[in-house]
Scaffold this active site. Structure first.
Site, mmCIF file in Angstrom:
data_model
loop_
_atom_site.group_PDB
_atom_site.id
_atom_site.type_symbol
_atom_site.label_atom_id
_atom_site.label_comp_id
_atom_site.label_asym_id
_atom_site.label_seq_id
_atom_site.Cartn_x
_atom_site.Cartn_y
_atom_site.Cartn_z
ATOM 1 N N HIS A 19 0.839 -1.208 0.000
ATOM 2 C CA HIS A 19 0.000 0.000 0.000
ATOM 3 C C HIS A 19 0.868 1.250 0.000
ATOM 4 O O HIS A 19 0.619 2.194 -0.756
ATOM 5 C CB HIS A 19 -0.897 0.047 1.248
ATOM 6 C CG HIS A 19 -1.952 -1.004 1.318
ATOM 7 N ND1 HIS A 19 -2.113 -1.795 2.432
ATOM 8 C CD2 HIS A 19 -2.911 -1.373 0.440
ATOM 9 C CE1 HIS A 19 -3.133 -2.607 2.230
ATOM 10 N NE2 HIS A 19 -3.633 -2.384 1.028
ATOM 11 N N LYS A 43 -16.469 -7.260 6.114
ATOM 12 C CA LYS A 43 -15.422 -7.859 6.939
ATOM 13 C C LYS A 43 -15.532 -7.381 8.392
ATOM 14 O O LYS A 43 -15.931 -6.253 8.652
ATOM 15 C CB LYS A 43 -14.034 -7.452 6.422
ATOM 16 C CG LYS A 43 -13.709 -7.931 5.030
ATOM 17 C CD LYS A 43 -12.322 -7.451 4.627
ATOM 18 C CE LYS A 43 -11.987 -7.825 3.200
ATOM 19 N NZ LYS A 43 -10.688 -7.287 2.786
ATOM 20 N N ARG A 92 -2.693 -6.064 -7.763
ATOM 21 C CA ARG A 92 -1.645 -7.066 -7.586
ATOM 22 C C ARG A 92 -1.621 -8.059 -8.740
ATOM 23 O O ARG A 92 -0.568 -8.524 -9.140
ATOM 24 C CB ARG A 92 -1.844 -7.837 -6.279
ATOM 25 C CG ARG A 92 -1.658 -6.975 -5.052
ATOM 26 C CD ARG A 92 -2.132 -7.695 -3.836
ATOM 27 N NE ARG A 92 -3.575 -7.928 -3.994
ATOM 28 C CZ ARG A 92 -4.370 -8.417 -3.071
ATOM 29 N NH1 ARG A 92 -3.886 -8.757 -1.914
ATOM 30 N NH2 ARG A 92 -5.652 -8.571 -3.289
ATOM 31 N N SER A 130 -3.589 -7.504 3.068
ATOM 32 C CA SER A 130 -3.861 -7.319 4.493
ATOM 33 C C SER A 130 -4.349 -8.613 5.124
ATOM 34 O O SER A 130 -3.976 -8.942 6.253
ATOM 35 C CB SER A 130 -4.906 -6.211 4.691
ATOM 36 O OG SER A 130 -4.397 -4.976 4.271
#
Length: 163
Positions: A19, A43, A92, A130
């Site tokens: 990040h 989440k 990514r 993460s």
């Protein structure tokens, strides 16, 4: 002169070195970067939002044209309120591309004036997420070098407190 303000939105739970690299690169392109932290309704948070904000501020203090903020609600509304014209997302891999493209198409429907920019992760961070950091740390694996030092300390403290 037109100033370009961009938002890098995310839950950053926790922020990773991947990040940080995206923020650094975005800060070279845009006049102002807002790291917009939101609570992901899909989440359960690992770190409370206040702690994430504090860690982000510490980890990005070297980026002079960046500020950290929190928001609730729709990204389109937050972008309008903050005067940003661009949304920056890090990618990514191809899975991120497909997911982010559908998200950005919905955003474009809600806010046609917003532009989206993708920055592809450096190869050394292409595997880093993460959720992977949370899992590794929970099982005692080293996260050194994958997150800023302040985040590593905060996660260590959290896991010690939880056990």
């Amino acid at each position: 002169m037109k100033m370009t303000k961009a938002i890098c939105p995310g839950s950053f739970d926790p922020v990773t070195n991947g990040h940080i690299k995206i923020f650094e690169r975005a800060a070279k392109i845009f006049d102002e970067i807002i790291v917009g932290v939101f609570s992901n309704i899909r989440k359960t948070p690992f770190l409370p939002i206040d702690e994430r904000l504090s860690l982000l501020r510490e980890a990005t203090a070297h980026i002079k044209n960046l500020r950290v903020d929190a928001f609730d609600g729709l990204l389109a509304d937050y972008a309008r309120q903050s005067g940003a014209g661009v949304i920056v997302r890090g990618l990514r891999d191809q899975n991120d591309f497909f997911y982010e493209t559908s998200q950005m198409m919905m955003l474009k429907h809600m806010a046609p004036e917003l532009e989206s920019v993708y920055l592809v992760s450096e190869k050394e961070y292409a595997y880093l997420s993460s959720s992977a950091i949370r899992e590794m740390a929970s099982f005692g694996a080293s996260i050194e070098g994958l997150v800023p030092p302040c985040v590593e300390v905060a996660i260590e403290k959290k896991l010690q407190k939880d056990n």
